[in-house]
Every structure is written in C-alpha cells, then in structure tokens.
Motif scaffolding. Structure first.
Motif: not given
Length: 215
Positions: A83-87
């Motif tokens: 999700g939003d934690k993807t680089d």
C-alpha cells in the motif's frame, strides 16, 4: 549517482533503468565501480523529472531496486500489497520484485496486442527466462503481458496469473516496465526487441496508445 540533479536530468527525454539494489546505499563502493551513489535528493529529482513529463523504461531488475522493506520482502508466499508504504520509486515503476526461482520456460499472455510493438509478440510465446514474481501493483496499470503461472515450478509462482509487463502514467510521465530481460537470448529475440522499440516510442511521446487501466 551524483549526476542525478534536476539540471542534469533536464537534458534527457527518457531514462532507461536495468538496475538492482538501493542505488543510494552509502556503503563503501557497493557496486565496485569506484563511484559515489545516488543521493536521496537525486532519487527525488529523478521521480520529479518523470512526473514532470519525462519517459521511463525499466527492464527486469529495475523492479529489484529501492525495496520498500529491504530484502525482507523476498518471501515467496508474500504477494500482498504494501500500500502507501511502498517505496516512491516502486510506485512510479508500478511493481516490486519479490524473488525468482529457477530459470524455466513460461507462457506470457498477451493482454493488449494493439500497444506499439506488441503485434510482434506471438500469442504462444513461452521463452526460457529468469521470471520475476512481483507485487505492489497500483490500480492504474495498463497491463501488456500477464505471467501465466500454470505449470511453473517454484513457490514464487504458486499464485494466480499476475502482470509481467505494463505501462502507466506517473504524473505527466509515461512509464513502461517488463520483468523480461535476464537472458541474452531474450534481448536478441524479435518479440523482445519489438516490445522495447514500442515502449521507447511510446515513452518518448513519438506515438500514442490507449493506456486505460485494465488490471
């Protein structure tokens, strides 16, 4: 790596990555080339350049760069999205490498034969390759080739078919990625050369194509 500045990047129309690892890694000469790594500001400059309208083409190990959680993500059974934690680089690219198994022949399903260069990819194409298992696909992908996992050997591939090659927009920039490109006989094959030629022409804005999300 120190060349990645807004002024230097401004002179190019597109960028072609066949990279691996964290390109900002500051260990002593991690690549063995004697050159300084990319800086965090340089990485941000690259992403801003693409978002501003530059093209980007990534092949094979370009998805093995800037991992969201280092190499902890290289777990065969972990196919879920971060999700939003993807680089941010991987968000731009459109997917992230998990790991690969033994080289083997595998069929790729043509999802869009109308995209530039795709007409040269046969419907029964099943080359020998080091296939990347991938994750972290954004919803706006326009998939060109799908990895047909039926009959593949290895825990990495015991999953539903997943995108192998795609395009999508990153801001105003046109982005292309394919997991193909490990073997020399892939690079010298007619389908791959046509695929890359089409990708280059599209990413550079020389031709247009329908890239409606089809994930």
């Amino acid at each position: 790596g120190t060349l990645f500045t807004p002024a230097y990047l401004a002179q190019f129309d597109a960028f072609f990555f066949y990279t691996s690892g964290d390109l900002t890694m500051e260990k002593s000469d991690p690549r063995g080339d004697g050159l300084a790594p990319m800086t965090a500001a340089g990485k941000a400059a690259l992403l801003a350049a693409v978002a501003g309208g530059k093209g980007f083409i990534g092949t094979h190990s370009a998805s093995d760069s800037f991992h969201s959680f280092g190499r902890n993500g290289h777990v065969p059974e972990r196919f879920d999205s971060d999700g939003d934690k993807t680089d941010d680089y991987l968000k731009m690219l459109g997917g992230e490498f998990i790991r690969h198994g033994d080289q083997q022949k595998s069929h790729v399903i043509v999802a869009d034969a109308k995209f530039p260069g795709m007409a040269a990819v046969p419907a029964d194409w099943a080359p020998m390759e080091e296939w990347y298992s991938l994750k972290n696909f954004p919803a706006d992908l326009h998939v060109l080739l799908v990895q047909d996992t039926a009959g593949m050997k290895g825990a990495e591939y015991q999953r539903a078919p997943y995108p192998s090659t795609w395009v999508h927009m990153h801001g105003k920039g046109r982005v292309f990625y394919t997991n193909l490109g490990h073997r020399e006989d892939i690079w010298t094959s007619a389908p791959y050369q046509a695929l890359l030629t089409g990708a280059l022409n599209w990413s550079l804005g020389r031709v247009d194509a329908d890239v409606t999300p089809n994930l």
